[in-house]
Design a protein around this motif. Structure first.
Motif, short mmCIF file in Angstrom:
data_model
loop_
_atom_site.label_atom_id
_atom_site.label_comp_id
_atom_site.label_asym_id
_atom_site.label_seq_id
_atom_site.Cartn_x
_atom_site.Cartn_y
_atom_site.Cartn_z
N GLY A 95 110.84 95.39 52.91
CA GLY A 95 111.84 96.14 53.27
C GLY A 95 111.97 96.53 54.83
O GLY A 95 112.92 96.72 55.19
N ALA A 96 110.85 96.43 55.40
CA ALA A 96 110.83 96.79 56.85
C ALA A 96 111.47 96.10 57.69
O ALA A 96 112.45 96.45 58.97
CB ALA A 96 109.23 96.84 57.51
N VAL A 97 111.26 94.66 57.61
CA VAL A 97 111.98 93.56 58.43
C VAL A 97 113.68 93.75 58.35
O VAL A 97 114.21 94.00 59.37
CB VAL A 97 111.63 92.12 58.12
N PRO A 98 114.09 93.58 57.27
CA PRO A 98 115.57 93.70 57.12
C PRO A 98 115.98 95.10 57.70
O PRO A 98 117.12 95.30 58.18
CB PRO A 98 116.02 93.55 55.78
N GLY A 99 115.37 96.28 57.23
CA GLY A 99 115.76 97.59 57.69
C GLY A 99 115.78 97.67 59.26
O GLY A 99 116.67 98.11 59.80
N ILE A 100 114.76 96.75 60.12
CA ILE A 100 114.82 96.93 61.44
C ILE A 100 115.97 95.90 62.09
O ILE A 100 116.73 96.50 62.82
CB ILE A 100 113.51 96.28 61.98
N VAL A 101 116.16 94.94 61.55
CA VAL A 101 117.23 93.81 62.04
C VAL A 101 118.61 94.48 61.54
O VAL A 101 119.49 94.64 62.73
CB VAL A 101 117.05 92.56 61.25
N ILE A 102 118.86 94.91 60.50
CA ILE A 102 120.11 95.40 60.44
C ILE A 102 120.18 96.83 61.01
O ILE A 102 121.39 97.27 61.63
CB ILE A 102 120.24 95.75 58.84
N GLY A 103 119.16 97.65 61.26
CA GLY A 103 119.52 98.90 61.80
C GLY A 103 119.66 98.55 63.56
O GLY A 103 120.45 99.36 63.98
N VAL A 149 111.20 97.35 43.86
CA VAL A 149 111.05 98.62 44.04
C VAL A 149 110.65 99.18 45.35
O VAL A 149 110.89 100.06 45.89
CB VAL A 149 110.14 99.15 42.89
N ILE A 150 109.34 98.62 45.80
CA ILE A 150 108.70 98.92 46.81
C ILE A 150 109.60 98.73 48.12
O ILE A 150 109.74 99.57 48.85
CB ILE A 150 107.45 98.44 47.01
N MET A 151 110.48 97.55 48.26
CA MET A 151 111.25 97.20 49.27
C MET A 151 112.45 98.12 49.53
O MET A 151 112.51 98.71 50.53
CB MET A 151 111.76 95.87 48.97
N LEU A 152 112.86 98.64 48.30
CA LEU A 152 113.93 99.90 48.53
C LEU A 152 113.50 101.12 48.88
O LEU A 152 114.30 101.64 49.65
CB LEU A 152 114.60 99.75 47.19
N GLY A 153 112.59 101.40 48.61
CA GLY A 153 111.77 102.55 49.03
C GLY A 153 111.54 102.44 50.76
O GLY A 153 111.41 103.60 51.46
N VAL A 154 111.10 101.43 51.16
CA VAL A 154 110.69 101.29 52.49
C VAL A 154 112.17 100.97 53.43
O VAL A 154 112.42 101.30 54.55
CB VAL A 154 109.77 100.06 52.91
N PHE A 155 113.12 100.27 52.73
CA PHE A 155 114.05 99.75 53.69
C PHE A 155 115.20 100.77 54.32
O PHE A 155 115.27 100.80 55.64
CB PHE A 155 115.05 98.95 52.51
N PHE A 156 115.50 101.94 53.45
CA PHE A 156 116.38 102.91 53.74
C PHE A 156 115.65 103.92 55.15
O PHE A 156 116.44 103.98 56.08
CB PHE A 156 116.91 103.81 53.04
N PRO A 157 114.30 104.33 54.96
CA PRO A 157 113.89 104.92 56.09
C PRO A 157 113.80 104.32 57.42
O PRO A 157 113.92 104.85 58.41
CB PRO A 157 112.45 105.42 55.44
N LEU A 206 107.30 106.76 57.26
CA LEU A 206 108.10 107.34 56.34
C LEU A 206 108.26 106.56 55.05
O LEU A 206 108.20 106.57 53.99
CB LEU A 206 109.37 107.66 56.67
N GLY A 207 108.48 105.11 55.34
CA GLY A 207 108.66 104.11 54.70
C GLY A 207 107.26 103.77 53.75
O GLY A 207 107.29 103.43 52.47
N LEU A 208 106.24 104.04 54.71
CA LEU A 208 104.82 103.84 53.92
C LEU A 208 104.61 104.86 52.89
O LEU A 208 104.09 104.24 51.85
CB LEU A 208 103.73 103.61 55.00
N GLY A 209 104.84 105.72 52.99
CA GLY A 209 104.87 107.10 52.03
C GLY A 209 105.51 106.71 50.73
O GLY A 209 105.07 107.18 49.68
N MET A 210 106.91 106.40 51.03
CA MET A 210 107.68 106.10 49.99
C MET A 210 107.09 104.83 49.27
O MET A 210 107.13 104.81 48.02
CB MET A 210 109.11 105.68 50.49
N ALA A 211 106.62 103.92 49.96
CA ALA A 211 106.05 102.46 49.11
C ALA A 211 104.83 102.90 48.48
O ALA A 211 104.76 102.36 47.12
CB ALA A 211 105.61 101.65 50.18
N LEU A 212 104.00 103.88 48.98
CA LEU A 212 102.85 104.41 47.92
C LEU A 212 103.35 105.06 46.84
O LEU A 212 102.81 104.78 45.72
CB LEU A 212 101.74 105.23 48.93
N LEU A 213 104.39 105.74 46.96
CA LEU A 213 104.90 106.33 45.78
C LEU A 213 105.58 105.47 44.63
O LEU A 213 105.21 105.63 43.56
CB LEU A 213 105.97 107.44 46.19
N PHE A 214 106.33 104.50 45.18
CA PHE A 214 106.98 103.73 44.28
C PHE A 214 105.94 102.71 43.62
O PHE A 214 106.27 102.05 42.43
CB PHE A 214 107.87 103.01 44.94
#
Length: 273
Positions: A95-103, A149-157, A206-214
């Motif tokens: 989730g983090a790598v695509p989030g950074i590149v696309i961001g 599921v975890i990827m989606l939680g991390v990607f957006f933040p 923030l993404g780490l927190g969402m990852a733990l939740l998901f």
């Protein structure tokens, strides 16, 4: 020369005093961070001992730690921890790598931002846990479903924080890079990425927190191992001590993961202070 020497000594004295203040703050940081949870555990133990808290639903911390030690010795806790950490790591990176590149692309190039911004704005508010039935239909109940599921939680933040970090950069940095004929690759690596790193790390946390939740939710559905699975099984069998062991294990994962991100940030973004 005498004036310069006096100025140097004055600056050196200020530097030493600032260093002493910083060291004093860092010395007290660790004990104070441990004091609050330790006080809470002591109060919990006392309330159970005097009967205010029902031991059936709120076991004493000493009993929970004893159960955790037994689970660790038996190998059950270590196995669940390993399974959850592997899922967390793979999903977080995915989730983090695509989030950074696309961001970075959305922040640097207006056409990309104009195309993707409506999609992000419309999909981000959708509760990701509400997509669980669709994800299970598409990927089944295997490991891929949990990674998604975890990827989606991390990607957006991470994506939103990265875009914000790039857009907050001073235009003069872009102008200098453009005047020197920097390529798009250099834009990414020498301007956008370093300049937006503080916001990127905010998104990662923030993404780490969402990852733990998901991951907790994902492991409660069709899993055969992991901390979330162990918590659900313990609840189903009314093994309350094991359930609390799972809670504490997940809390420790979150705590040490944040410490790791803080350490990486301090090394990679030293100018943030």
């Amino acid at each position: 020369m005498e004036v310069s020497s006096k100025v140097f000594k004055t600056l050196l004295g200020r530097r030493k005093s600032q260093t002493a203040i910083t060291m004093g703050k860092s010395i007290w940081r660790r004990p104070l961070s441990v004091l609050a949870p330790a006080t809470l555990l002591i109060m919990w133990q006392i309330l159970v001992m005097i009967g205010i808290l029902d031991n059936r639903f709120f076991p004493a911390p000493t009993d929970i730690f004893k159960q955790g030690y037994e689970d660790f010795v038996s190998g059950q806790l270590a196995s669940d921890l390993a399974i959850s950490l592997i899922r967390l790591f793979i999903g977080f990176i995915a989730g983090a790598v695509p989030g950074i590149v696309i961001g970075l692309s959305m922040g640097l190039f207006k056409p990309v931002r104009y195309v993707l911004d409506p999609i992000v704005a419309s999909t981000y508010p959708i509760p990701k846990l509400a997509l669980m039935p669709l994800i299970m239909l598409m990927f089944g109940l295997g490991e891929i479903e949990k990674y998604v599921v975890i990827m989606l939680g991390v990607f957006f933040p991470v994506l939103i924080s990265t875009v914000t970090g790039v857009l907050q950069l001073d235009e003069k940095y872009m102008d200098v890079a453009r005047d020197f004929g920097a390529s798009r690759k250099l834009y990414y690596t020498t301007v956008a990425l370093p300049g937006s790193l503080p916001m990127i790390f905010t998104g990662l946390k923030l993404g780490l927190g969402m990852a733990l939740l998901f991951i907790m939710t994902a492991e409660m559905e069709g899993a055969t191992g992991g901390i979330g699975y162990r918590i659900w099984i313990s609840y189903s069998l009314f093994q309350i001590k094991d359930m609390y062991v799972g809670f504490i294990a997940m809390a420790l994962i979150g705590y040490f993961s944040n410490l790791l991100l803080d350490e990486l940030e301090a090394r990679i973004v030293p100018w943030k202070g």
